[in-house]
Design an enzyme around this catalytic site. Structure first.
Site, PDB file in Angstrom:
ATOM      1  NE  ARG A 147      -0.252  -0.314   4.975  1.00 24.01           N
ATOM      2  CZ  ARG A 147      -1.041  -0.722   5.993  1.00 24.01           C
ATOM      3  NH1 ARG A 147      -2.196  -0.272   6.189  1.00 24.01           N
ATOM      4  NH2 ARG A 147      -0.434  -0.669   7.296  1.00 24.01           N
ATOM      5  CG  ASN A 175      -4.802   4.236   7.368  1.00 22.85           C
ATOM      6  OD1 ASN A 175      -5.697   4.250   8.002  1.00 22.85           O
ATOM      7  ND2 ASN A 175      -3.617   3.545   7.323  1.00 22.85           N
ATOM      8  CD  GLU A 176      -0.926   4.424  10.650  1.00 19.10           C
ATOM      9  OE1 GLU A 176      -0.130   3.796   9.896  1.00 19.10           O
ATOM     10  OE2 GLU A 176      -1.135   4.235  11.815  1.00 19.10           O
ATOM     11  CD  GLU A 227      -5.439   2.160  12.287  1.00 23.48           C
ATOM     12  OE1 GLU A 227      -4.350   1.599  12.755  1.00 23.48           O
ATOM     13  OE2 GLU A 227      -5.607   2.610  11.424  1.00 23.48           O
ATOM     14  CD1 TRP A 260       2.184  -3.167  12.855  1.00 25.16           C
ATOM     15  CD2 TRP A 260       3.888  -1.975  13.802  1.00 25.16           C
ATOM     16  NE1 TRP A 260       1.403  -2.355  14.022  1.00 25.16           N
ATOM     17  CE2 TRP A 260       2.643  -1.520  14.335  1.00 25.16           C
ATOM     18  CE3 TRP A 260       5.047  -1.410  13.933  1.00 25.16           C
ATOM     19  CZ2 TRP A 260       2.726  -0.218  15.510  1.00 25.16           C
ATOM     20  CZ3 TRP A 260       4.968  -0.226  15.002  1.00 25.16           C
ATOM     21  CH2 TRP A 260       3.731   0.018  15.641  1.00 25.16           C
ATOM     22  CD  GLN A 282      -1.286 -14.985   7.878  1.00 22.71           C
ATOM     23  OE1 GLN A 282      -1.380 -16.054   8.286  1.00 22.71           O
ATOM     24  NE2 GLN A 282      -1.731 -14.617   6.726  1.00 22.71           N
ATOM     25  CG  MET A 283       1.748 -13.392  12.612  1.00 22.89           C
ATOM     26  SD  MET A 283       0.913 -15.185  13.225  1.00 22.89           S
ATOM     27  CE  MET A 283       1.871 -15.093  14.760  1.00 22.89           C
ATOM     28  CG  HIS A 284      -2.211  -6.150  14.112  1.00 28.32           C
ATOM     29  ND1 HIS A 284      -3.352  -5.866  15.030  1.00 28.32           N
ATOM     30  CD2 HIS A 284      -1.419  -5.153  14.113  1.00 28.32           C
ATOM     31  CE1 HIS A 284      -3.085  -4.805  15.347  1.00 28.32           C
ATOM     32  NE2 HIS A 284      -2.098  -4.308  14.861  1.00 28.32           N
TER      33      HIS A 284
END
Ligand code: GAL
Length: 678
Positions: A139, A177-178, A344, A352, A393-395
């Site tokens: 992104r 976003n950010e 968030e 991350w 997916q690990m978040h």
């Protein structure tokens, strides 16, 4: 104790010690309670079967969530090919959320443009410092300076706002976003070069003025036309520092201009709805202050462990550093004074950071209450359900991938119950201390650090943290902010002092404490002819006659007026007749000043910085309440909050606090809120 009372107690719904089940806030007067406190969450319906949406929405509402952010990466689904929009899925999810009485925040999807768009517009892609073009994928693969891409962003934002801008469930917008995430503020392609040349020409008007401002007589760097101006990359060593600073200013303004295009698209199409952007913690590549003027309130993405784990002291690995989180909350108020959002909020481990520990039990709840204490109106967790697929997916999330509630989800739901009993909270209280902070000083320090251990943000945060540890609330303020009402004005360092800032400083009533490297550069990145601190000499007659930087571990003992400690990393030699407040061992002055203004000619270790702040607070007539490192307090209106970031209990000094939440003996990782006496 009956079961319902025990359950309510467990949920934190009663003031401990009372004999009846009392709604937390029943005892508090309702006057001045202006802000409704809310929970939100970030939701990606496009990543889950449609059959799950209604149950998700019902569960959100049931767990105290009332705001849901969606759509900020879903451009390809909204517009599978140019000009062919597919709003069906978005219509349906908004209807479902509306039925559950959830207010929708729509994110514009411009951080993830579709593949077809990049194919059609390859010049929108950003170019790295090495001259190589970054490609479609992941992104944020765009340059802020690309005019055709800005037009595409205006188009999709307009199309979204035409369709949903007046939808009763849509409460507001998050643009993009950010900004700047994944090292994307700076780009060095054709669009950037063209933009920089035009920007430079508009700033200087003539090539002669440009050459003078950039000091191009050094190393034969004169240019004979604006077309000869190139971007400051791919050379053996430094470009003129004034040029490097101008590039930073230019890049920062591109972010603002990119943002404005979407604001202009949405405002007329979505009356009465807010517009915000979600800023990042400790991020300094662009100046968010001008963007703050183009939004209704600021929001930020709070990942305390993402910032701390493996970077800060190990003791903060599972809690985050309270003063770093606090700094970023306070910074939102400097960006825009309206109550801010945490768009968030970390709900458990992230994926991350250097290491990704799980928060200590209690911290997810604590972080939410802490945001409210600093003046947030809404805390929105990222994300509703942990992704089964994709890079994140690990978040963690409020729910596990199998749908069951996660440990963080249980804590967030507790906050949801607790705030339902409040209804509203008072406005943020103006602090008695103002801390001046700007981005140009960060860039100036990075362009010409003079030592590898120079970091302006960390230096400013060290002054902030020392005050917070003394139990003092701080307002971070931009340069040129009127300073009336502040008893103590801190300038950890401000490289350039413009006329408006000087005027605000001259009109101040409080004690001014100026730190090293202040007034050390002109607008054109030159050393002031009368030496640093330049124009500040009108307020504090001192000249910096020499500076030196020192490796980590080197320290100069400083002593005087209860200001013992060490100078580290940066030291100045001062020429002044002002009274000396603290000296180095070699007799040179470290801190000088009068009753109204001090100059501090060094960076300090923790002992020195705390002593400096204690002395300054005392002189400014502020009382200090030293706190253990793991305890922090924050006032909001007539409410006092305390947070325990550590493994040891702490007792609130007030013998009988009028507790609304928690206990006088504050358990590890717990929160207490009490009403202050009139
Ligand atoms: C933020 C970002 C989100 C998500 C999150 C994970 O930086 O805005 O989209 O990636 O981090 O922690």
């Amino acid at each position: 104790m009956d079961i319902s009372r025990r359950a309510a107690l467990k949920a934190g719904m009663v003031a401990v010690g009372g004999s009846q089940i009392t709604p937390l806030w029943a005892a508090a007067p309702t006057r001045n309670r202006t802000e409704i406190l809310r929970l939100g969450c970030c939701y990606y319906p496009e990543q889950w079967p449609e059959s799950m949406w209604a149950a998700d929405a019902a569960a959100m509402a049931q767990r105290g969530v009332s705001r849901v952010r969606i759509a900020e990466f879903a451009w390809t689904l909204m517009e599978p090919e140019k000009g062919r929009y597919d709003w069906g899925w978005l219509d349906r999810i908004i209807t479902i959320l509306a039925k559950a009485k959830l207010g929708v925040v729509l994110g514009t999807p411009t951080a993830a443009p579709p593949h077809w768009l990049v194919e059609q517009l390859p010049e929108m892609l950003p170019v790295g410092e090495d001259g190589r073009t970054k490609q479609f994928g992941s992104r944020r693969y765009y340059s802020f300076a690309s005019q055709p891409y800005r037009r595409e962003c205006a188009r999709i934002a307009s199309a979204m706002a035409d369709r949903y801008g007046r939808h009763p469930a849509v409460v507001g917008w998050q643009i993009d976003n950010e900004y700047g995430c994944h090292d994307t503020t700076y780009s060095y392609g054709r669009a950037d070069r063209a933009g920089f040349r035009a920007w430079v020409e508009a700033r200087y008007g003539t090539v002669a003025r440009l050459n003078e401002a950039w000091g191009t007589s050094v190393w034969s760097q004169q240019v004979d036309s604006f077309a000869a101006v190139d971007l400051p990359v791919l050379t053996p060593t430094d470009h003129p520092p004034a040029k490097m600073l101008d590039y930073r200013r230019f890049a920062s303004e591109q972010v603002g201009a990119f943002h404005q295009v979407q604001v202009d698209a949405i405002r007329p199409r979505s009356p009465g709805r807010f517009i915000t952007h979600n800023f990042m913690a400790n991020f300094t590549e662009f100046d968010p202050f001008p963007i703050g003027d183009a939004i209704d309130f600021a929001s930020w993405d709070s990942y305390p462990l993402g910032v701390a784990a493996g970077r800060d002291e190990p003791r903060w690995d599972r809690t985050g550093n309270p003063d770093i989180t606090g700094w970023n909350h306070d910074l939102m108020h400097a960006i825009n004074p309206a109550p801010f959002w945490v768009m968030e909020q970390q709900p458990g481990p992230v994926n991350w950071a250097r290491y990704n520990p799980a928060p200590m039990p209690g911290m997810v709840r604590l972080w939410a209450w802490e945001a409210f204490a600093y003046g947030a109106s809404t805390v929105s967790h990222f994300r509703w359900r942990q992704a089964q697929v994709g890079p994140e997916q690990m978040h963690s999330a409020l729910n596990r991938p199998d749908g069951a509630i996660s440990p963080g989800g249980i804590e967030a739901a507790q906050v949801g119950r607790e705030i339902q009993l409040i209804g509203a909270a008072p406005a943020r209280t103006k602090a008695k201390v103002a801390l001046l902070f700007d981005y140009q000083t960060v860039w100036t320090t990075e362009i010409q650090p003079n030592a590898v251990n120079q970091n302006h943000l960390a230096h400013a945060q060290s002054w902030y943290a020392a005050l917070r540890g003394l139990g003092i609330d701080v307002d971070i303020v931009r340069p040129a902010t009127p300073l009336d009402g502040y008893k103590l004005i801190l300038m950890p360092s401000l490289a350039t002092i413009d006329a408006a800032t000087l005027e605000a400083l001259e009109k101040r009533e409080g004690l001014l404490v100026v730190g090293p490297r202040s007034g050390s550069k002109t607008e054109d990145f030159a050393i002031p002819r009368d030496l640093p601190p330049g124009p500040l000499q009108r307020l504090i007659p001192v000249k910096v006659k020499q500076t030196g930087t020192f490796r980590n571990g080197a320290a100069f003992p400083v002593a005087g007026e209860g200001m013992d400690g060490h100078a580290i990393a940066w030291r100045e030699w001062l020429d002044t007749k002002l009274p000396v407040k603290a000296r180095y061992e070699d007799g040179e002055s470290a801190v000088v000043g009068t009753d109204t203004a001090w100059y501090v000619g060094c960076q300090g270790d923790r002992d020195f910085t705390v002593a400096l702040m204690r002395n300054a607070a005392r002189q400014a007539g502020l009382s200090t309440h030293p706190l253990p490192d793991h305890v922090r307090m924050r006032q909001r209106g007539d409410l006092q909050f305390a947070f325990n970031y550590g493994p040891d209990a702490w007792t609130i000094p007030d013998p009988k606090p009028a507790l609304l939440l928690g206990q006088r003996t504050l358990a590890p990782y717990d929160v207490a809120i009490w009403r202050m006496a009139e």
